[in-house]
Design a protein around this motif. Sequence first.
Motif, mmCIF file in Angstrom:
data_model
loop_
_atom_site.group_PDB
_atom_site.id
_atom_site.type_symbol
_atom_site.label_atom_id
_atom_site.label_comp_id
_atom_site.label_asym_id
_atom_site.label_seq_id
_atom_site.Cartn_x
_atom_site.Cartn_y
_atom_site.Cartn_z
ATOM 1 N N GLY A 56 -4.061 17.221 -13.453
ATOM 2 C CA GLY A 56 -3.687 16.173 -12.510
ATOM 3 C C GLY A 56 -3.142 16.847 -11.281
ATOM 4 O O GLY A 56 -3.430 17.999 -11.001
ATOM 5 N N SER A 57 -2.314 16.135 -10.537
ATOM 6 C CA SER A 57 -1.712 16.771 -9.375
ATOM 7 C C SER A 57 -0.697 17.794 -9.855
ATOM 8 O O SER A 57 -0.068 17.597 -10.887
ATOM 9 C CB SER A 57 -1.035 15.737 -8.493
ATOM 10 N N PRO A 58 -0.531 18.896 -9.104
ATOM 11 C CA PRO A 58 0.383 19.953 -9.557
ATOM 12 C C PRO A 58 1.796 19.454 -9.815
ATOM 13 O O PRO A 58 2.459 19.932 -10.714
ATOM 14 C CB PRO A 58 0.367 20.950 -8.399
ATOM 15 N N ALA A 59 2.254 18.472 -9.061
ATOM 16 C CA ALA A 59 3.622 17.988 -9.244
ATOM 17 C C ALA A 59 3.785 17.273 -10.579
ATOM 18 O O ALA A 59 4.873 17.205 -11.127
ATOM 19 C CB ALA A 59 3.993 17.056 -8.108
ATOM 20 N N LYS A 60 2.690 16.717 -11.132
ATOM 21 C CA LYS A 60 2.782 15.950 -12.372
ATOM 22 C C LYS A 60 2.384 16.744 -13.604
ATOM 23 O O LYS A 60 2.516 16.284 -14.713
ATOM 24 C CB LYS A 60 1.898 14.701 -12.264
ATOM 25 N N GLN A 61 1.844 17.960 -13.390
ATOM 26 C CA GLN A 61 1.414 18.756 -14.532
ATOM 27 C C GLN A 61 2.611 19.259 -15.320
ATOM 28 O O GLN A 61 3.690 19.425 -14.794
ATOM 29 C CB GLN A 61 0.597 19.953 -14.070
ATOM 30 N N ASP A 70 6.292 23.754 -10.408
ATOM 31 C CA ASP A 70 6.636 23.358 -9.051
ATOM 32 C C ASP A 70 5.373 23.074 -8.247
ATOM 33 O O ASP A 70 4.260 23.142 -8.768
ATOM 34 C CB ASP A 70 7.522 24.416 -8.380
ATOM 35 N N GLU A 71 5.552 22.762 -6.951
ATOM 36 C CA GLU A 71 4.416 22.384 -6.113
ATOM 37 C C GLU A 71 3.448 23.537 -5.871
ATOM 38 O O GLU A 71 2.341 23.332 -5.396
ATOM 39 C CB GLU A 71 4.903 21.813 -4.773
ATOM 40 N N PHE A 72 3.835 24.766 -6.225
ATOM 41 C CA PHE A 72 2.965 25.915 -6.051
ATOM 42 C C PHE A 72 2.258 26.301 -7.346
ATOM 43 O O PHE A 72 1.533 27.276 -7.396
ATOM 44 C CB PHE A 72 3.766 27.109 -5.527
ATOM 45 N N GLY A 73 2.506 25.555 -8.415
ATOM 46 C CA GLY A 73 1.875 25.834 -9.693
ATOM 47 C C GLY A 73 2.641 26.820 -10.557
ATOM 48 O O GLY A 73 2.150 27.259 -11.578
#
Length: 188
Positions: A56-61, A70-73
């Motif tokens: 999914g989106s990185p923020a929701k993983q 975090d937002e950078f994975g």
Amino acid sequence: MPYKKSPMSKSSCIKMYDEKGKPSGLMMEGSAMHMESAGQEKKDLMKDMPIDKRAGSPAKQMDERSGEIDEFGTPIPKDFKADTADVGEAASKKFFKSQDIVDRAVQTLEGIDAGKGTYTGYANSDKTVRNALLGTMRKDKLNTQQLKSLSKSNPVKGMEYISQNIRNAQLGDAKGEFDRSYNPFKKS
């Protein structure tokens, strides 16, 4: 002189057909003209790089080992606690607003030092303005350069320093003109 092993051997070539279905020649499999259909290319890509069904989106993983990412994975450990306070937008606005106030005071003081002069309508105008911005009887009295340095390192402290000086300044009848022309809190 004929080649013993031709690069155009039948195993590495594809038979080409024209619009009517008649054979039109051979094409090497690795050539730029050889292209897969879009469907075949998608199928090959999915086989080479499968997509995780939970993606999914990185923020929701979620990372199974550590918790969220975090937002950078980057995985964030479950027990992680930041040791710095969240600065946030309000603190950032306060920082820059304070910096503007201190910079306006420094500009006024540098103008006085350069001989530009001030006008409050009363005698000793330059001294009155300087004392109102820098203070008169403080143990921690700063000069113009120190205040300028504080503008970059800790503008909130610099703004508080100036505010306290103006509150305690003995401006008398010069207060109105000081507020209109030199007070860094009221100038824009």
